[in-house]
Design a protein around this motif. Structure first.
Motif, PDB file in Angstrom:
ATOM      1  N   UNK A  71      12.268  -2.858  -2.317  1.00  0.00           N
ATOM      2  CA  UNK A  71      11.564  -1.581  -2.511  1.00  0.00           C
ATOM      3  C   UNK A  71      12.543  -0.415  -2.348  1.00  0.00           C
ATOM      4  N   UNK A  72      13.402  -0.194  -3.347  1.00  0.00           N
ATOM      5  CA  UNK A  72      14.362   0.922  -3.237  1.00  0.00           C
ATOM      6  C   UNK A  72      13.702   2.293  -3.225  1.00  0.00           C
ATOM      7  N   UNK A  73      12.386   2.348  -3.536  1.00  0.00           N
ATOM      8  CA  UNK A  73      11.675   3.623  -3.520  1.00  0.00           C
ATOM      9  C   UNK A  73      11.236   4.039  -2.120  1.00  0.00           C
ATOM     10  N   UNK A  74      11.417   3.138  -1.139  1.00  0.00           N
ATOM     11  CA  UNK A  74      11.025   3.441   0.234  1.00  0.00           C
ATOM     12  C   UNK A  74      12.212   3.944   1.051  1.00  0.00           C
ATOM     13  N   UNK A  75      11.905   4.667   2.128  1.00  0.00           N
ATOM     14  CA  UNK A  75      12.926   5.072   3.093  1.00  0.00           C
ATOM     15  C   UNK A  75      12.892   4.057   4.241  1.00  0.00           C
ATOM     16  N   UNK A  76      13.888   3.198   4.289  1.00  0.00           N
ATOM     17  CA  UNK A  76      13.936   2.131   5.288  1.00  0.00           C
ATOM     18  C   UNK A  76      14.956   2.505   6.361  1.00  0.00           C
ATOM     19  N   UNK A  77      14.575   2.291   7.613  1.00  0.00           N
ATOM     20  CA  UNK A  77      15.471   2.557   8.741  1.00  0.00           C
ATOM     21  C   UNK A  77      15.418   1.376   9.689  1.00  0.00           C
ATOM     22  N   UNK A  83       0.813  -1.219   0.000  1.00  0.00           N
ATOM     23  CA  UNK A  83       0.000   0.000   0.000  1.00  0.00           C
ATOM     24  C   UNK A  83       0.847   1.269   0.000  1.00  0.00           C
ATOM     25  N   UNK A  84       2.113   1.138   0.367  1.00  0.00           N
ATOM     26  CA  UNK A  84       2.976   2.320   0.445  1.00  0.00           C
ATOM     27  C   UNK A  84       3.399   2.778  -0.940  1.00  0.00           C
ATOM     28  N   UNK A  85       3.336   4.074  -1.155  1.00  0.00           N
ATOM     29  CA  UNK A  85       3.826   4.638  -2.399  1.00  0.00           C
ATOM     30  C   UNK A  85       5.283   5.040  -2.267  1.00  0.00           C
ATOM     31  N   UNK A  86       5.863   5.596  -3.322  1.00  0.00           N
ATOM     32  CA  UNK A  86       7.254   6.062  -3.262  1.00  0.00           C
ATOM     33  C   UNK A  86       7.478   7.022  -2.099  1.00  0.00           C
ATOM     34  N   UNK A  87       8.643   6.921  -1.504  1.00  0.00           N
ATOM     35  CA  UNK A  87       9.060   7.754  -0.368  1.00  0.00           C
ATOM     36  C   UNK A  87       8.339   7.400   0.924  1.00  0.00           C
ATOM     37  N   UNK A 133      28.621  -5.431   7.178  1.00  0.00           N
ATOM     38  CA  UNK A 133      27.223  -5.092   7.413  1.00  0.00           C
ATOM     39  C   UNK A 133      27.000  -3.602   7.224  1.00  0.00           C
ATOM     40  N   UNK A 134      27.905  -2.775   7.737  1.00  0.00           N
ATOM     41  CA  UNK A 134      27.759  -1.324   7.607  1.00  0.00           C
ATOM     42  C   UNK A 134      27.801  -0.898   6.142  1.00  0.00           C
ATOM     43  N   UNK A 135      28.682  -1.519   5.379  1.00  0.00           N
ATOM     44  CA  UNK A 135      28.782  -1.206   3.952  1.00  0.00           C
ATOM     45  C   UNK A 135      27.467  -1.519   3.244  1.00  0.00           C
ATOM     46  N   UNK A 136      26.892  -2.673   3.554  1.00  0.00           N
ATOM     47  CA  UNK A 136      25.648  -3.081   2.896  1.00  0.00           C
ATOM     48  C   UNK A 136      24.487  -2.184   3.311  1.00  0.00           C
ATOM     49  N   UNK A 137      24.380  -1.884   4.593  1.00  0.00           N
ATOM     50  CA  UNK A 137      23.308  -0.999   5.054  1.00  0.00           C
ATOM     51  C   UNK A 137      23.404   0.359   4.368  1.00  0.00           C
ATOM     52  N   UNK A 138      24.620   0.857   4.204  1.00  0.00           N
ATOM     53  CA  UNK A 138      24.820   2.141   3.533  1.00  0.00           C
ATOM     54  C   UNK A 138      24.469   2.035   2.051  1.00  0.00           C
ATOM     55  N   UNK A 139      24.895   0.941   1.412  1.00  0.00           N
ATOM     56  CA  UNK A 139      24.601   0.748  -0.019  1.00  0.00           C
ATOM     57  C   UNK A 139      23.111   0.687  -0.289  1.00  0.00           C
ATOM     58  N   UNK A 140      22.358   0.061   0.624  1.00  0.00           N
ATOM     59  CA  UNK A 140      20.916  -0.061   0.453  1.00  0.00           C
ATOM     60  C   UNK A 140      20.153   1.173   0.925  1.00  0.00           C
TER      61      UNK A 140
END
Length: 406
Positions: free
Chosen positions: A168-174, A141-145, A193-200
């Motif tokens: 979903x690269x269009x979402x802001x994930x935290x 149901x979530x749209x971009x951003x 892990x830090x590199x991957x979290x930053x890349x994503x």
């Protein structure tokens, strides 16, 4: 009269125990009933994939156990009476009572909200298939951003956050954690892990103690790390909150006369047999057992199969008058998927202490996938293709006394 074995729960531990018992004991002597609320075997270690939009193959339990002698009963367990040796069920035909001679309790665990206000009302989790499907629908149901916050910096939280961010690269994930995200890992694994979290593009809030969940945000204490500004302000935006801050066992065992730990897990000996009721075994997350080095085994898929093997072999040995095997259960590795194309394999000691051996990247992802597939494969192959013989249950008084006392 056949010896009635009832296995409650068809997660990894329960499913393997039932199948292994069927291959250890002669079907003319035992009646094995596997009770589970879902008609399918659920790959719990892949539920973050299901939640992110991937489809998992169905594995109907009746098809898995066809021809083995295991009777699958679809029902929900509502109570256990360890003195009367009965189980109360609720199924499609209403309430029922099931009697047993030996009980294997494998009801696993569910999400733990730690009494944080708003978790039950507003947060999603991936502790079960229906939970993952509800999260999947909400993410759709979530749209971009749109904003998604995963609470919990352990294995489940990391896998959920990276899977959602990749899908979903269009979402802001935290991701928010009271302590560090993946802080127990070795240095090399933490760096990767830090590199991957930053890349994503995943924002990290460390030291963030979530005290309340609301419809569009969570309330936190002061945080540090890449998301410190938001956490320090007392709120982190979240149209969707995914709660992965720990697991708790079902309260059914604690409501019985079985001896349980402070967290409601059934206290068992080295053979997974209840220390208070010798006709009850417990495996998986529901069992409180000591591992290598004398430390309690943590709730994990890594310990589910070994506990199932131990319990099934010990029970079969006692029923057939053979020597009861005992082998300390230890760890070998911790595996973390970081989306579909990246992962971490962290080697550990049998006591679950980190070593310097770490495999990351695509190689780590391939190993993780192999382990997940192999774990599911063992459900249908609980003796790992080793030659088996179905032993006859001993009817002698001496054997029965041994069953209750050894």
């Amino acid at each position: 009269m056949k010896h009635r074995i009832v296995v409650l729960g068809a997660g990894y531990a329960g499913a393997v125990t039932a199948g292994r018992l069927a291959r250890r004991l002669h079907r003319d002597d035992v009646e094995i009933t596997l009770v589970n609320g879902d008609p399918d075997f659920v790959e719990r270690i892949r539920l973050h994939q299901l939640a992110s939009g991937q489809d998992l193959p169905r594995r109907p339990l009746r098809a898995v156990y066809e021809g083995t002698g295991v009777q699958v009963r679809q029902a929900w367990v509502t109570a256990v009476d360890a003195e009367r040796k009965t189980v109360e069920l609720t199924g499609e035909n209403g309430p029922d009572t099931l009697a047993y001679d030996t009980l294997v309790y494998a009801l696993g665990s569910t999400n733990a909200d730690h009494a944080v206000p708003g978790v039950a009302e507003y947060a999603h989790n991936i502790a079960g298939k229906q939970d993952a499907l509800r999260l999947r629908a909400r993410l759709g149901e979530l749209g971009p951003d749109g904003t998604v916050l995963v609470v919990g910096g352990g294995l489940t939280g990391i896998e959920a956050a990276t899977e959602i961010a990749e899908a979903r690269p269009d979402l802001h994930v935290a991701i928010a954690a009271r302590d560090g995200v993946g802080g127990w890992l070795g240095d090399k694994a933490q760096r990767h892990l830090r590199v991957v979290l930053d890349r994503l593009g995943i924002t990290v809030h460390e030291g963030a103690d979530v005290t309340r969940v609301e419809a569009n945000h969570v309330v936190t204490g002061t945080g540090t790390g890449t998301g410190a500004a938001a956490a320090a302000a007392g709120q982190i935006p979240a149209q969707v909150t995914v709660w992965t801050a720990g697991f708790a066992v079902h309260p059914i065992a604690a409501a019985t006369t079985l001896e349980v730990s402070s967290t409601g897990r059934i206290v068992v000996d080295a053979t997974m047999r209840s220390v208070s009721h010798p006709d009850v075994y417990a495996v998986g997350d529901a069992a409180f057992a000591e591992g290598a080095g004398g430390t309690p085994l943590r709730m994990a898929c890594a310990t589910a199969n070994p506990m199932a093997w131990q319990a099934a072999d010990a029970l079969a040995a006692r029923l057939t008058g053979r020597k009861v095997p005992e082998k300390p259960i230890g760890y070998a590795a911790q595996c973390i998927s970081l989306g579909r194309r990246d992962g971490i394999l962290q080697r550990v000691t049998p006591e679950d202490r980190m070593t310097t051996t770490v495999i990351t990247g695509r190689a780590g992802a391939r190993i993780k996938e192999f382990i997940c597939a192999s774990t599911t494969w063992t459900i249908a192959h609980p003796t790992m293709l080793l030659p088996t013989r179905r032993h006859r249950v001993s009817a002698s008084r001496e054997a029965q006394n041994r069953f209750m006392t050894t």
